[in-house]
Design a protein around this motif. Sequence first.
Motif, PDB file in Angstrom:
ATOM      1  N   ILE A 170       0.832  -1.197   0.000  1.00  0.00           N
ATOM      2  CA  ILE A 170       0.000   0.000   0.000  1.00  0.00           C
ATOM      3  C   ILE A 170       0.868   1.249   0.000  1.00  0.00           C
ATOM      4  O   ILE A 170       1.950   1.277   0.607  1.00  0.00           O
ATOM      5  N   THR A 171       0.420   2.289  -0.709  1.00  0.00           N
ATOM      6  CA  THR A 171       1.182   3.530  -0.807  1.00  0.00           C
ATOM      7  C   THR A 171       0.768   4.513   0.276  1.00  0.00           C
ATOM      8  O   THR A 171      -0.280   4.373   0.903  1.00  0.00           O
ATOM      9  N   GLU A 172       1.596   5.518   0.452  1.00  0.00           N
ATOM     10  CA  GLU A 172       1.265   6.563   1.420  1.00  0.00           C
ATOM     11  C   GLU A 172      -0.002   7.312   0.995  1.00  0.00           C
ATOM     12  O   GLU A 172      -0.802   7.724   1.845  1.00  0.00           O
ATOM     13  N   ALA A 173      -0.168   7.486  -0.310  1.00  0.00           N
ATOM     14  CA  ALA A 173      -1.366   8.168  -0.799  1.00  0.00           C
ATOM     15  C   ALA A 173      -2.621   7.368  -0.450  1.00  0.00           C
ATOM     16  O   ALA A 173      -3.656   7.938  -0.053  1.00  0.00           O
ATOM     17  N   GLU A 174      -2.535   6.054  -0.580  1.00  0.00           N
ATOM     18  CA  GLU A 174      -3.676   5.198  -0.245  1.00  0.00           C
ATOM     19  C   GLU A 174      -3.950   5.212   1.254  1.00  0.00           C
ATOM     20  O   GLU A 174      -5.113   5.240   1.684  1.00  0.00           O
ATOM     21  N   LEU A 175      -2.887   5.214   2.046  1.00  0.00           N
ATOM     22  CA  LEU A 175      -3.077   5.319   3.493  1.00  0.00           C
ATOM     23  C   LEU A 175      -3.722   6.651   3.861  1.00  0.00           C
ATOM     24  O   LEU A 175      -4.587   6.718   4.748  1.00  0.00           O
ATOM     25  N   GLY A 176      -3.319   7.704   3.177  1.00  0.00           N
ATOM     26  CA  GLY A 176      -3.923   9.006   3.420  1.00  0.00           C
ATOM     27  C   GLY A 176      -5.409   9.011   3.083  1.00  0.00           C
ATOM     28  O   GLY A 176      -6.215   9.616   3.805  1.00  0.00           O
ATOM     29  N   ARG A 177      -5.770   8.336   1.998  1.00  0.00           N
ATOM     30  CA  ARG A 177      -7.189   8.257   1.629  1.00  0.00           C
ATOM     31  C   ARG A 177      -7.977   7.452   2.659  1.00  0.00           C
ATOM     32  O   ARG A 177      -9.119   7.799   2.984  1.00  0.00           O
ATOM     33  N   LEU A 178      -7.375   6.398   3.216  1.00  0.00           N
ATOM     34  CA  LEU A 178      -8.036   5.638   4.276  1.00  0.00           C
ATOM     35  C   LEU A 178      -8.270   6.514   5.507  1.00  0.00           C
ATOM     36  O   LEU A 178      -9.321   6.422   6.160  1.00  0.00           O
ATOM     37  N   ASP A 179      -7.298   7.367   5.825  1.00  0.00           N
ATOM     38  CA  ASP A 179      -7.477   8.304   6.947  1.00  0.00           C
ATOM     39  C   ASP A 179      -8.664   9.235   6.693  1.00  0.00           C
ATOM     40  O   ASP A 179      -9.464   9.511   7.607  1.00  0.00           O
ATOM     41  N   GLU A 181     -12.353  -1.306  -0.701  1.00  0.00           N
ATOM     42  CA  GLU A 181     -11.806  -1.369  -2.058  1.00  0.00           C
ATOM     43  C   GLU A 181     -10.359  -0.897  -2.092  1.00  0.00           C
ATOM     44  O   GLU A 181      -9.529  -1.472  -2.795  1.00  0.00           O
ATOM     45  N   ILE A 182     -10.060   0.163  -1.354  1.00  0.00           N
ATOM     46  CA  ILE A 182      -8.680   0.650  -1.324  1.00  0.00           C
ATOM     47  C   ILE A 182      -7.749  -0.434  -0.799  1.00  0.00           C
ATOM     48  O   ILE A 182      -6.655  -0.659  -1.346  1.00  0.00           O
ATOM     49  N   ILE A 183      -8.170  -1.138   0.227  1.00  0.00           N
ATOM     50  CA  ILE A 183      -7.310  -2.155   0.837  1.00  0.00           C
ATOM     51  C   ILE A 183      -7.082  -3.333  -0.100  1.00  0.00           C
ATOM     52  O   ILE A 183      -5.937  -3.728  -0.352  1.00  0.00           O
ATOM     53  N   PHE A 184      -8.159  -3.905  -0.649  1.00  0.00           N
ATOM     54  CA  PHE A 184      -7.899  -5.086  -1.478  1.00  0.00           C
ATOM     55  C   PHE A 184      -7.266  -4.717  -2.818  1.00  0.00           C
ATOM     56  O   PHE A 184      -6.505  -5.513  -3.379  1.00  0.00           O
ATOM     57  N   ASN A 185      -7.522  -3.511  -3.322  1.00  0.00           N
ATOM     58  CA  ASN A 185      -6.822  -3.088  -4.537  1.00  0.00           C
ATOM     59  C   ASN A 185      -5.338  -2.867  -4.274  1.00  0.00           C
ATOM     60  O   ASN A 185      -4.509  -3.054  -5.166  1.00  0.00           O
ATOM     61  N   ALA A 186      -5.005  -2.494  -3.034  1.00  0.00           N
ATOM     62  CA  ALA A 186      -3.598  -2.299  -2.672  1.00  0.00           C
ATOM     63  C   ALA A 186      -2.829  -3.604  -2.609  1.00  0.00           C
ATOM     64  O   ALA A 186      -1.600  -3.600  -2.535  1.00  0.00           O
ATOM     65  N   SER A 187      -3.521  -4.732  -2.670  1.00  0.00           N
ATOM     66  CA  SER A 187      -2.823  -6.024  -2.714  1.00  0.00           C
ATOM     67  C   SER A 187      -2.060  -6.184  -4.020  1.00  0.00           C
ATOM     68  O   SER A 187      -1.104  -6.962  -4.095  1.00  0.00           O
ATOM     69  N   ARG A 188      -2.506  -5.443  -5.082  1.00  0.00           N
ATOM     70  CA  ARG A 188      -1.891  -5.495  -6.409  1.00  0.00           C
ATOM     71  C   ARG A 188      -1.981  -6.893  -7.034  1.00  0.00           C
ATOM     72  O   ARG A 188      -1.242  -7.200  -7.965  1.00  0.00           O
ATOM     73  N   VAL A 193      -6.202   0.376   9.689  1.00  0.00           N
ATOM     74  CA  VAL A 193      -5.304   1.384   9.099  1.00  0.00           C
ATOM     75  C   VAL A 193      -3.986   1.435   9.870  1.00  0.00           C
ATOM     76  O   VAL A 193      -2.901   1.530   9.279  1.00  0.00           O
ATOM     77  N   ALA A 194      -4.058   1.360  11.193  1.00  0.00           N
ATOM     78  CA  ALA A 194      -2.832   1.389  12.005  1.00  0.00           C
ATOM     79  C   ALA A 194      -1.936   0.201  11.685  1.00  0.00           C
ATOM     80  O   ALA A 194      -0.706   0.340  11.580  1.00  0.00           O
ATOM     81  N   ALA A 195      -2.527  -0.976  11.509  1.00  0.00           N
ATOM     82  CA  ALA A 195      -1.739  -2.170  11.182  1.00  0.00           C
ATOM     83  C   ALA A 195      -1.140  -2.069   9.787  1.00  0.00           C
ATOM     84  O   ALA A 195      -0.004  -2.503   9.556  1.00  0.00           O
ATOM     85  N   LEU A 196      -1.888  -1.483   8.850  1.00  0.00           N
ATOM     86  CA  LEU A 196      -1.346  -1.286   7.498  1.00  0.00           C
ATOM     87  C   LEU A 196      -0.176  -0.304   7.535  1.00  0.00           C
ATOM     88  O   LEU A 196       0.858  -0.527   6.888  1.00  0.00           O
ATOM     89  N   ARG A 197      -0.327   0.763   8.298  1.00  0.00           N
ATOM     90  CA  ARG A 197       0.748   1.758   8.389  1.00  0.00           C
ATOM     91  C   ARG A 197       1.991   1.152   9.048  1.00  0.00           C
ATOM     92  O   ARG A 197       3.123   1.528   8.709  1.00  0.00           O
ATOM     93  N   ALA A 198       1.786   0.195   9.941  1.00  0.00           N
ATOM     94  CA  ALA A 198       2.925  -0.483  10.591  1.00  0.00           C
ATOM     95  C   ALA A 198       3.492  -1.599   9.711  1.00  0.00           C
ATOM     96  O   ALA A 198       4.463  -2.250  10.102  1.00  0.00           O
TER      97      ALA A 198
END
Length: 267
Positions: free
Chosen positions: A151-160, A186-193, A233-238
């Motif tokens: 996941i990208t920082e931009a995607e994490l920002g959108r989750l926030d 959708e953001i999360i599973f699309n971030a799986s690539r 989101v916290a676990a993804l950021r970690a």
Amino acid sequence: MRVIASRPVQGYFFERSFRVSGKGFINADHPVTPASGSRVVGQVRQRQQGSRPAPSANNRADQVYQQLRKAILHGQILSRTRLVEAEVAEQFDASRTPVREAISRLIRDRLVTPLAGGGVEVVDTESEYDEICCIREALEGAAARLAAARITEAELGRLDELLQESHRSMLGDIQGRVATNRAFHEIIFNASRSERLIAMINDFREFFLNEQVLVKYSRRDTETAVKHHSDIVAALRARDGNRVEKLVRRHLEQFRRRARKSRLTQG
């Protein structure tokens, strides 16, 4: 377009009518005489006629498939309804070739099953609902694990941002909550690539009418769901794949329990 299951009722035909409109299928149960039924069919056919060029066979097959699939998954074509190729072709004002392809795809989706006497019958997905939810939990959990590393920082920002929207949303704003929740997942599973995994998840997501479940959520249920999103989101950021997979599965398990309760209440 109308798909009709009919039976005589005191001199009338009781028809379950499914009409294609600009917003999709409309389910309308009503007693009609054979004459009035013919008049409605004629009116629908007139609305379907136009000056637009005819779509190709492949496009037409996809249109028929998507509309039938949506109607079945949304309960607008009920389980045990019999669909006959020739009748569906006539009601869609289409040739039998694209209809045959559409029905073949529905068979592969396990949404209809062939009948010995011809045609197909809509399967009872209600009886499989709990199993389908478990499959969804496994797929989205796996996607979240992969997303933790990708996941990208931009995607994490959108989750926030979506988390903030969830905190601000009103309990009665069902459509808004559904849209926010859908975008979050959708953001999360699309971030799986993983294109294959994403396609599988999208296939199963159509089974879940979130409006029907979220309308049953209490304020406490909603607060718990938003807390789950925050933890995810916290676990993804970690970048903690193990933790985020567990959190997503726990979150969707809560949805499954609430969905089961909602469906039992409706039944």
